[in-house]
Design a protein around this motif. Structure first.
Motif: not given
Length: 416
Positions: A71-74, A127-128, A60, A76, A133
């Protein structure tokens, strides 16, 4: 005790003092505030270690000031790799095995989830759960992946990390270099170059990564790559000034012609001038020309953007003479401080040590956050103006600064 003994001791003390005055390395050890650099490093990395690792192996990377995750969607590539580097460098400086464990897990995640099994290189984002992604390839992210893997190899000696770094360098060498010798910013998954403007930023960080990877592995091809990029900057991008200084513009067209005006998007990033000054000083082992260029770039940065009243540097100068933006962002102060201590350590110049001490006082007073264990995310100091955001800056710039300071001072921890 006899007078002759006291006399001999006085003479020896005087000789030691004179030797230190004439020895840049000795002067560095005495002028660098090693206690502060180590304390800030520990405060920083302990918080990141407590909050960043994810169950699946990645990190994270986004938090507010109170270390609450955003919030995290991917995940990087650049952000992941910079944390891997930070933990590995932290292990070198402290010998805390927890940092090396975190760095190894993060490096394994890079190799297992970000590496493209078809075309090589690294995906931009996953993605997590580790699935791709964004499968484009960015030179900037690849530079930090190489930096991270090289540092983990140096500390952990797992050949998988060394081999992954060297293989990725092969993909960079064939996939990102353009006809003029610079780097394309972005490529498709198959390394087909994407059209668009050029910037020196990925070139700078690739140079940094190759210097570090070359030091870690001794690979001649890696060091040749560092020389290739360093020469490109020194002989094609560098702009000499009438006063003897020199600068490296930030943005270019596809033919590497600098954007000419502020209105056209052209500027000189002052933080990057300081960054180039310490990288080229370090790169003098690759080419003696680089130390001379470093002096010129530093001279420009000090003249154009250093605040001799309060310390620290501004953000941007402009090629058409527009007024310099003297807002003091957080990462620019880290790079300014980094350059001052490295170039002062190499030259022994008192004016640079004075500015190091002055800028360190600014950083300690306005940026380092003892309560939260990080730095304030200042776009322009002071924070009371409301230009500090509620986030934790990633630790790359600070750890890189502390890494240079403690290595230069000979204050790295010894292996147990």
């Amino acid at each position: 005790m006899g007078a002759d003994v006291l006399g001999r001791r006085a003479v020896l003390a005087l000789l030691a003092t004179l030797a230190a005055c004439g020895d840049p390395a000795s002067r560095a050890r005495s002028r660098i505030d090693t206690a502060w650099h180590r304390a800030d490093l520990d405060a920083l990395l302990q918080r990141w270690l407590a909050h960043a690792p994810l169950p699946g192996g990645g990190f994270q990377t986004q938090f507010n000031r109170a270390w609450q995750p955003l919030p995290r969607g991917e995940l990087e590539l650049t952000a992941q790799a910079r944390l891997v580097y930070a933990f590995a460098a932290g292990h070198e400086l402290t010998r805390d095995a927890r940092y090396l464990d975190a760095a190894r897990r993060g490096a394994d995640f890079l190799v297992e989830r970000f590496v493209d099994p078809v075309h090589g290189g690294f995906f931009h984002a996953v993605a997590p759960d580790g699935s791709p992604r964004a499968d484009i390839k960015r030179a900037y992210g690849h530079a930090f992946a190489l930096l991270a893997l090289g540092q983990v190899w140096r500390q952990g000696r797992d050949v998988r990390h060394r081999d992954a770094a060297l293989k990725a360098w092969g993909a960079v060498r064939t996939g990102f270099f353009d006809a003029r010798g610079g780097l394309v910013n972005e490529c498709g998954r198959d390394f087909k170059p994407m059209a668009g403007a050029r910037t020196q930023n990925p070139v700078m960080h690739m140079f940094e990564a190759l210097l570090a990877l070359g030091e870690a592995t001794g690979d001649a091809g890696v060091l040749a790559g560092a020389r290739r990029l360093g020469d490109f900057v020194c002989y094609q991008l560098l702009q000499g000034q009438a006063d003897g200084g020199a600068r490296i513009p930030e943005w270019y067209d596809e033919a590497w012609q600098p954007l000419p005006t502020q209105a056209a998007g052209g500027y000189i990033d002052l933080g990057h001038q300081f960054e180039w000054a310490h990288l080229l000083t370090t790169g003098a082992a690759v080419s003696p020309v680089y130390a001379q260029v470093a002096e010129r770039v530093l001279a420009y940065a000090l003249a154009a953007g250093y605040d001799d009243n309060d310390g620290g540097c501004g953000r941007r100068a402009f090629p058409d003479g527009a007024r310099t933006d003297m807002g003091k962002g957080w990462w620019q102060q880290a790079e300014c401080l980094h350059a001052l201590l490295v170039t002062a350590g190499a030259s022994g110049r008192n004016d640079l040590w004075r500015r190091y001490e002055q800028t360190l006082a600014l950083v300690r007073d306005q940026l380092a956050d003892a309560a939260q264990g990080g730095w304030r995310a200042a776009e322009a100091l002071p924070c009371k103006t409301g230009r500090c955001t509620d986030e934790q800056p990633d630790p790359y710039h600070m750890v890189s600064l502390h890494h240079a300071a403690l290595r230069l001072a000979g204050a790295t921890a010894q292996a147990g």
